[in-house]
Design a protein around this motif. Structure first.
Motif, PDB file in Angstrom:
ATOM      1  N   LEU A 102      -4.428  44.948  60.910  1.00  0.00           N
ATOM      2  CA  LEU A 102      -4.453  46.162  60.082  1.00  0.00           C
ATOM      3  C   LEU A 102      -5.692  47.014  60.314  1.00  0.00           C
ATOM      4  O   LEU A 102      -5.955  47.949  59.542  1.00  0.00           O
ATOM      5  N   GLN A 103      -6.466  46.711  61.349  1.00  0.00           N
ATOM      6  CA  GLN A 103      -7.706  47.448  61.584  1.00  0.00           C
ATOM      7  C   GLN A 103      -7.444  48.935  61.817  1.00  0.00           C
ATOM      8  O   GLN A 103      -8.209  49.787  61.346  1.00  0.00           O
ATOM      9  N   ASN A 104      -6.393  49.275  62.527  1.00  0.00           N
ATOM     10  CA  ASN A 104      -6.105  50.695  62.783  1.00  0.00           C
ATOM     11  C   ASN A 104      -5.805  51.433  61.490  1.00  0.00           C
ATOM     12  O   ASN A 104      -6.331  52.536  61.254  1.00  0.00           O
ATOM     13  N   LYS A 105      -4.979  50.839  60.634  1.00  0.00           N
ATOM     14  CA  LYS A 105      -4.666  51.475  59.351  1.00  0.00           C
ATOM     15  C   LYS A 105      -5.917  51.538  58.471  1.00  0.00           C
ATOM     16  O   LYS A 105      -6.123  52.509  57.719  1.00  0.00           O
ATOM     17  N   TYR A 106      -6.745  50.515  58.556  1.00  0.00           N
ATOM     18  CA  TYR A 106      -7.990  50.503  57.787  1.00  0.00           C
ATOM     19  C   TYR A 106      -8.898  51.646  58.242  1.00  0.00           C
ATOM     20  O   TYR A 106      -9.515  52.341  57.408  1.00  0.00           O
ATOM     21  N   LEU A 287      -3.914  59.547  49.682  1.00  0.00           N
ATOM     22  CA  LEU A 287      -2.972  58.635  49.018  1.00  0.00           C
ATOM     23  C   LEU A 287      -1.936  58.113  50.000  1.00  0.00           C
ATOM     24  O   LEU A 287      -1.568  56.932  49.966  1.00  0.00           O
ATOM     25  N   SER A 288      -1.453  58.997  50.882  1.00  0.00           N
ATOM     26  CA  SER A 288      -0.466  58.575  51.869  1.00  0.00           C
ATOM     27  C   SER A 288      -1.048  57.547  52.832  1.00  0.00           C
ATOM     28  O   SER A 288      -0.425  56.507  53.112  1.00  0.00           O
ATOM     29  N   THR A 289      -2.261  57.801  53.326  1.00  0.00           N
ATOM     30  CA  THR A 289      -2.898  56.880  54.280  1.00  0.00           C
ATOM     31  C   THR A 289      -3.199  55.535  53.624  1.00  0.00           C
ATOM     32  O   THR A 289      -2.945  54.472  54.201  1.00  0.00           O
ATOM     33  N   THR A 290      -3.726  55.593  52.408  1.00  0.00           N
ATOM     34  CA  THR A 290      -4.038  54.343  51.686  1.00  0.00           C
ATOM     35  C   THR A 290      -2.763  53.572  51.373  1.00  0.00           C
ATOM     36  O   THR A 290      -2.715  52.336  51.453  1.00  0.00           O
ATOM     37  N   GLY A 291      -1.693  54.306  51.007  1.00  0.00           N
ATOM     38  CA  GLY A 291      -0.419  53.647  50.736  1.00  0.00           C
ATOM     39  C   GLY A 291       0.120  52.926  51.954  1.00  0.00           C
ATOM     40  O   GLY A 291       0.624  51.802  51.853  1.00  0.00           O
ATOM     41  N   LEU A 292       0.021  53.564  53.129  1.00  0.00           N
ATOM     42  CA  LEU A 292       0.461  52.910  54.361  1.00  0.00           C
ATOM     43  C   LEU A 292      -0.357  51.647  54.630  1.00  0.00           C
ATOM     44  O   LEU A 292       0.169  50.618  55.077  1.00  0.00           O
ATOM     45  N   PHE A 293      -1.670  51.738  54.355  1.00  0.00           N
ATOM     46  CA  PHE A 293      -2.558  50.585  54.559  1.00  0.00           C
ATOM     47  C   PHE A 293      -2.166  49.423  53.635  1.00  0.00           C
ATOM     48  O   PHE A 293      -2.020  48.280  54.074  1.00  0.00           O
ATOM     49  N   VAL A 294      -1.946  49.719  52.350  1.00  0.00           N
ATOM     50  CA  VAL A 294      -1.582  48.670  51.383  1.00  0.00           C
ATOM     51  C   VAL A 294      -0.201  48.093  51.700  1.00  0.00           C
ATOM     52  O   VAL A 294       0.010  46.881  51.674  1.00  0.00           O
ATOM     53  N   ASP A 295       0.760  48.980  52.028  1.00  0.00           N
ATOM     54  CA  ASP A 295       2.108  48.498  52.356  1.00  0.00           C
ATOM     55  C   ASP A 295       2.090  47.615  53.602  1.00  0.00           C
ATOM     56  O   ASP A 295       2.787  46.589  53.667  1.00  0.00           O
ATOM     57  N   GLY A 296       1.288  48.019  54.591  1.00  0.00           N
ATOM     58  CA  GLY A 296       1.175  47.204  55.801  1.00  0.00           C
ATOM     59  C   GLY A 296       0.594  45.833  55.504  1.00  0.00           C
ATOM     60  O   GLY A 296       1.038  44.814  56.061  1.00  0.00           O
ATOM     61  N   TRP A 297      -0.397  45.817  54.627  1.00  0.00           N
ATOM     62  CA  TRP A 297      -1.006  44.529  54.252  1.00  0.00           C
ATOM     63  C   TRP A 297       0.006  43.656  53.497  1.00  0.00           C
ATOM     64  O   TRP A 297       0.106  42.454  53.727  1.00  0.00           O
TER      65      TRP A 297
END
Length: 615
Positions: A102-106, A287-297
């Motif tokens: 998840l480093q890229n999304k982070y 919010l969109s970027t953070t949501g993608l990060f949380v969903d990916g996790w």
């Protein structure tokens, strides 16, 4: 291997499997707890973004104290974000680092945050309001009270006038309403409310200015087309009723430019408004970027959880396999005990020579080997015992037969002498001969009983069965026993009145009946009573001989049919007998396929019963 050693090994396997399971469960529990905290902290990033946006709006509304709150919220976001990147403690809770997948999304969250933070910092530092617009608004708010007072004064001045001034009064009322609307909407703008308040104020201003000029009799400015104004020519207001109107005009002329300025100039500063708009736009990105990060996790956790579930299932299968192996080993080790128990039961029942096939070199193997030796030895001893027993029975049968041979002439010559065929006898001679005859008869009966008993033991007793009328057999036996009943003063009653057929050897059943009746005579008192009855059952016949003697104790009922058993074993017993009669009866009845038993109660006599098959 010894069973004790097997047991220790199996216990070690079970304990080892349990420890592995416990370790995996503890490790999984700790990891899951840390992961849940991390996911929760990542979700809190979105909450912090929303809080920052709310705080920015609060600052835009004039709450200057929230600038410090905004600083704290920015610091909270960066603290949470940095801890997620490296792992560690956050507010006393252990947080794991973001997985490499998840480093890229982070990093995307970090890049979006930098832009969002920039706008938030601008809002924290920029002045909120346009100074000129703020001054104009403050001036309007300051004069609103005077405007309301003067418009009310205009209405009050016109109130005494006649109906020719009714239109003037309507316009004055409208001025009061417009003044209140201007006051309320400027106040709403001052507290940061958003809406079309400037358009409402502009409309109110145009109408107020037109109404005022109508009352003053001045020309109306029609250059502003936002509101349709109808020109009117009104009667001039008397001077004594226009004092408030004259005061209202200069005040309105001073307020009107300020209102026009507010209409065209936003209260917020252009730089602050730009930063606030940028924050709103960037918030959606954040919010969109953070949501993608949380969903990916979350998805990654689900995948890993499935892997752990597979591991747990594998451990469960391994546990079941270990359990099955342990149970199989235990059963295999203990199964010979069941075989050994069964073999011992069969030995108890008289089956000798069985061997247990168990070659494992352990304690049970030693026990099985010992049992096999014991069983073989018992079989040998039993066979030897049987041979000795058979030889003894054959010898006894031979002796009893040989003893019976000289008794016949003794009885015959005793009868000849008693008949005085060889000369007259005196009284003493006759008494002695009677003793000889009686003793020889008793001895002959004993020898006959012994011979029958041995034949039963050897299976050599001859039995010839055929369908016979049991009523006739009983009647013949009673006839033979009647003289003995009469001499003993005993009533012998035959209750068999109908023909009853059964399948038996008449001679041997007569022998059984005679033995049982004779025993009943011995047990009955003087003037006693012996009864014989028959009961037909479905496929057999039951014969009963009942007496009214002293009865038998319960503890002898299962022993009385044994060979040589005597109820009274004292040397002074009153009733004679060899103790073979009931044993012979039992052997004869069982040879016929029936059974014999006794029912008794002390003081109430005894009933001997036996059954015979009908076919």
């Amino acid at each position: 291997m010894k069973i004790v050693s097997k047991t220790y090994i199996l216990l070690a396997v079970i304990i080892g499997a349990s420890l592995v399971n416990l370790f995996v469960l503890l490790q999984t529990s700790q990891e899951n707890q840390a992961v849940l905290h991390s996911i929760s902290s990542a979700s809190n990033l979105k909450v912090t973004v929303e809080r920052i946006a709310g705080t920015a709006n609060s600052i835009a509304s004039g709450n200057e104290i929230d600038r410090q709150t905004l600083t704290s919220q920015i610091a909270d976001f960066e603290s949470t974000y940095n801890t997620l990147g490296s792992g560690g403690q956050l507010n006393g809770i252990t947080i794991i680092a973001v997985p490499s997948e998840l480093q890229n999304k982070y990093m995307d969250v970090g890049n979006a945050w930098n832009l969002y933070k920039q706008k938030a910092e601008e809002i924290r530092q920029e002045s909120v309001f346009n100074p000129d617009a703020k001054n104009a608004l403050e001036y309007i708010l300051e004069k609103n009270g005077d405007l309301i007072t003067l418009t009310n004064g205009v209405y009050n001045d016109l109130l005494p006038l006649d109906r020719n001034y009714n239109r003037h009064k309507e316009i004055a009322t409208e001025l009061v309403t417009l003044t209140k609307s201007i006051s309320e909407n400027t106040l709403l703008i001052s507290i940061g409310e958003r809406g079309n308040y400037t358009d409402i104020i502009k409309k109110d201003r145009i109408m107020f200015d037109a109404d005022l000029k109508k009352l003053e009799g001045l020309p109306i400015d029609t250059s502003e087309t936002m509101v349709q104004i109808n020109p009117e020519t009104l009667q001039t207001i008397p001077r004594e009723n226009a004092a408030s109107l004259r005061s209202l005009d200069p005040l309105w002329e001073s307020v009107k430019p300020k209102i026009k300025f507010i209409e065209s100039t936003p209260l917020l500063s252009a730089e602050f408004g730009k930063s606030l708009q940028g924050l709103v736009t960037q918030r959606d990105v954040m919010l969109s970027t953070t949501g993608l990060f949380v969903d990916g996790w979350n998805k990654l956790i689900d995948d890993r959880l499935q892997e752990k579930v597979n591991v747990v299932l594998a451990l469960l299968v391994a546990d079941i396999a270990v359990f099955v192996i342990v149970m199989f080993t235990i059963r295999k080790s203990l199964n010979p005990l069941a075989v050994l128990t069964s073999a011992l039961s069969r030995v108890k029942e008289g089956f000798y020579g069985e061997k247990i096939d168990y070659t494992t070199n352990d304690e049970i193997g030693t026990l099985a080997h010992t049992f096999n030796l014991m069983s073989e030895t018992i079989q040998q001893k039993n066979e030897e015992s049987k041979k000795v027993e058979i030889a003894k029975d054959e010898f006894l049968a031979m002796i009893t037969h040989e003893l019976k041979t000289p008794l016949v002439p003794i009885q015959g010559y005793a009868d000849i002498l008693l008949g005085e065929h060889l000369g007259t006898l005196n009284k003493n001679q006759k008494e002695r001969l009677e003793v000889i005859k009686s003793s020889s008869a008793t001895l002959l009966q004993l020898i006959s009983d012994l011979l029958d008993a041995q034949k039963l033991e050897l299976g050599q007793l001859k039995i010839v069965r055929k369908n016979t009328n049991l009523k006739d057999t009983i009647s013949k036996t009673i006839t033979l026993m009647m003289p003995q009943a009469i001499s003993g003063g005993i009533e012998l009653v035959n209750h068999v009145k109908t023909d009853v057929s059964a399948y038996y050897d008449e001679e041997r059943i007569s022998q059984v009946l005679a033995n049982l009746i004779k025993n009943a005579f011995r047990a009955s008192p003087k003037n006693g009573k012996v009864e014989i009855s028959v009961e037909e059952l479905s496929d057999e016949v039951k014969v009963s001989i009942k007496d009214n003697g002293i009865g038998l104790p319960n503890d002898v009922l299962d022993k009385i049919f044994r060979k040589f058993y005597q109820v009274d074993t004292s040397s002074t017993r009153e009733k004679g007998g060899s103790g073979l009669g009931l044993s012979i009866c039992k052997g004869i009845i069982e040879t016929h396929g029936g059974k014999i038993w006794v029912e008794s109660e002390l003081g109430k006599g005894a009933t001997f019963s036996f059954t015979l098959l009908k076919n």
